[in-house]
Design an enzyme around this catalytic site. Sequence first.
Site, PDB file in Angstrom:
ATOM      1  N   MET A  36       0.783  -1.120   0.006  1.00 50.93           N
ATOM      2  CA  MET A  36      -0.122   0.060  -0.115  1.00 50.93           C
ATOM      3  C   MET A  36       0.961   1.065  -0.045  1.00 50.93           C
ATOM      4  O   MET A  36       0.235   2.374   0.387  1.00 50.93           O
ATOM      5  CB  MET A  36      -0.899  -0.001   1.157  1.00 50.93           C
ATOM      6  CG  MET A  36      -1.969  -1.389   1.173  1.00 50.93           C
ATOM      7  SD  MET A  36      -3.362  -1.138   2.167  1.00 50.93           S
ATOM      8  CE  MET A  36      -2.871  -0.372   3.814  1.00 50.93           C
ATOM      9  N   HIS A  40       8.913   0.970   3.572  1.00 55.68           N
ATOM     10  CA  HIS A  40      10.145   0.878   4.646  1.00 55.68           C
ATOM     11  C   HIS A  40      11.163  -0.446   4.253  1.00 55.68           C
ATOM     12  O   HIS A  40      10.689  -1.248   3.444  1.00 55.68           O
ATOM     13  CB  HIS A  40       9.546   1.038   6.000  1.00 55.68           C
ATOM     14  CG  HIS A  40       8.487  -0.152   6.190  1.00 55.68           C
ATOM     15  ND1 HIS A  40       8.813  -1.443   6.296  1.00 55.68           N
ATOM     16  CD2 HIS A  40       7.161  -0.031   6.532  1.00 55.68           C
ATOM     17  CE1 HIS A  40       7.883  -2.108   6.566  1.00 55.68           C
ATOM     18  NE2 HIS A  40       6.791  -1.383   6.711  1.00 55.68           N
ATOM     19  N   HIS A  43       9.559  -3.525   3.464  1.00 54.79           N
ATOM     20  CA  HIS A  43       9.020  -3.790   2.276  1.00 54.79           C
ATOM     21  C   HIS A  43      10.224  -4.064   1.234  1.00 54.79           C
ATOM     22  O   HIS A  43      10.185  -5.153   0.437  1.00 54.79           O
ATOM     23  CB  HIS A  43       8.092  -2.544   1.605  1.00 54.79           C
ATOM     24  CG  HIS A  43       6.902  -2.395   2.113  1.00 54.79           C
ATOM     25  ND1 HIS A  43       6.980  -1.326   3.019  1.00 54.79           N
ATOM     26  CD2 HIS A  43       5.915  -2.959   2.109  1.00 54.79           C
ATOM     27  CE1 HIS A  43       5.764  -1.247   3.443  1.00 54.79           C
ATOM     28  NE2 HIS A  43       4.861  -2.088   3.034  1.00 54.79           N
ATOM     29  N   GLY A 153       4.787 -10.176   3.990  1.00 54.33           N
ATOM     30  CA  GLY A 153       5.790 -10.312   5.241  1.00 54.33           C
ATOM     31  C   GLY A 153       4.972 -10.877   6.328  1.00 54.33           C
ATOM     32  O   GLY A 153       3.791 -11.092   6.602  1.00 54.33           O
TER      33      GLY A 153
HETATM   34  O1  PAF Z   1      -0.173  -5.875   3.548  1.00 54.70           O
HETATM   35  C1  PAF Z   1      -0.613  -5.007   2.723  1.00 54.70           C
HETATM   36  O2  PAF Z   1       0.013  -3.810   2.576  1.00 54.70           O
HETATM   37  C2  PAF Z   1      -2.089  -4.976   2.258  1.00 54.70           C
HETATM   38  O3  PAF Z   1      -2.787  -5.645   3.202  1.00 54.70           O
HETATM   39  C3  PAF Z   1      -2.024  -5.761   0.877  1.00 54.70           C
HETATM   40  C4  PAF Z   1      -1.557  -7.228   1.036  1.00 54.70           C
HETATM   41  C5  PAF Z   1      -1.050  -4.865  -0.026  1.00 54.70           C
HETATM   42  C6  PAF Z   1      -3.477  -5.928   0.260  1.00 54.70           C
HETATM   43  O4  PAF Z   1      -3.950  -4.399   0.186  1.00 54.70           O
END
Ligand code: PAF
Length: 285
Positions: A36, A40, A43, A153
């Site tokens: 989303m 950081h 990710h 994650g």
């Molecule tokens: O973990 C996230 O950032 C969200 O829940 C995802 C998997 C991108 C779905 O919107």
Amino acid sequence: MTENSNIKIVNEVKEMQALSNSLKKEGSLISFVPTMGALHEGHLSLMSTAKEKGDFLVVSIFVNPTQFGPNEDFNKYTRDLDGDIKKISDIGVDVVFFPEVDEIYPEGFETYIEVQQLQKPLCGEFRPGHFQGVATVVLKLFNIVKPDIAIFGEKDYQQLLIIKKMVRDLHLEIEIIGMPIIREGDGLALSSRNAYLSDEQRLQALALSNSLNNIKRMFNDGENNIGNLVEAGTSILNESSIKDIDYLEIRDGNTLEDQEEAKKGDIVAIAAKVGNARLIDNTKL
Ligand code: PAF
């Protein structure tokens, strides 16, 4: 489509699908990290692994409205595409899929996915509809990006189990890989929502990982009474003035079912509010 550094940004579903179709025809292995944004190091570590595992790396950035409750932080959630692109510019991301909300949920949209049992406990109890929104958007993203491998994650442990179950139940040909939580040096789990914390609240938030570590230590020393373990963990949260605890629970690490006694492989999961940030963390026994 626009280009920003070496990364292509794709906004439209049809364009992403066409690109993925042609990559697949060439025999490329597509790896995928859905996010989303507000990226950081956690990710980035998912993306580095995804880069190693596939030939072509797609990252999605989409703040998904259907997974936020009416009083949650959908509007406040950090949106900074340029900042995010800068952060990932050295990783070798090939495409960022960055759609608008109405591209993903066109008018009249009414189809949702539910993983019925796994979505119930833990965050499911406190965020009604959250996992329905997650499962729905992830299935949509899978149908758009058509990945061979997708990486998530373990911080969102329940989400990871739900996605694995959905993939199994719906016969999707996608390998789901879960990656360990990345922590600051002092133990705080990285989260986009840490940005909401003041310095004082950030210190308070350390109680989450301290509480998990303490429970794990007690378990390793032979304590398997769940009441005792949870009580010890809760008192660490309380000492740090964290009162707004959604849950601190020990459940089976695969099914999330309640346990008589704690056993190896169980998950210890916490969700608590620190200031305005709802933080989650977990560890496996
Ligand atoms: O973990 C996230 O950032 C969200 O829940 C995802 C998997 C991108 C779905 O919107």
